[in-house]
Write a protein that holds these residues in place. Sequence first.
Motif: not given
Length: 211
Positions: A149, A172, A210
């Motif tokens: 992320r 993300g 993710c």
Amino acid sequence: MAICFLFHIFVLLLTLTNANVEGDALYALRRAVNDPDNVLQSWDPTLVDPCTWFHVTCDSENRVTRLDLGNAKLSGNLVPELGKLERLQYLELYMNNLVGSIPAEIGGLKSLVSLDLYHNNLSGTIPPSLSKLSNLRILRLNGNTLTGRVPRELTKLANLKIIDVSNNDLCGYIPTSGSFSKFTEESFKNNPRLEGPELMGFVRYDTGGCN
């Protein structure tokens, strides 16, 4: 008179100590990279003062403030010892073939203004510790193979003017709070698993592609 003399001796010893620490940190980088064009040839560990080395800039107190090694054909790894360059303002290592992760210790460079690591082959995640770089204005990590992320902590960087994490493999949602409210999607493009900007109050930041 004696006190003045002792003070000057103390300052000299402190300067030499700092120079040794910073010289050791830079030489750790030299050992960790391949240097086909010998751009680091002047980085001689037997010299006390790294301010005499090419591609290194120092301030009036002989503390390292710039490291300019962009497009130098270096390959290899970044080293955690870089975090010991306490007055470093510019870390320019773009357009090389550096691999491995970005050391979390870089987050300790409190004077850093510009971090340019773009167009390498760096992998791993973006360290949340970079959120400690309160003076950072420019962060360019584009053109690597970074995953994970975009750390939400980076939104705390009030002085950040430019961020580019495009052309990686981030995932993300794109943060939109704090300093990130002024950045466009252009800064995050070409991350196939990165979702659009988070909608505050509607989307959980820890959801998204993710997995």
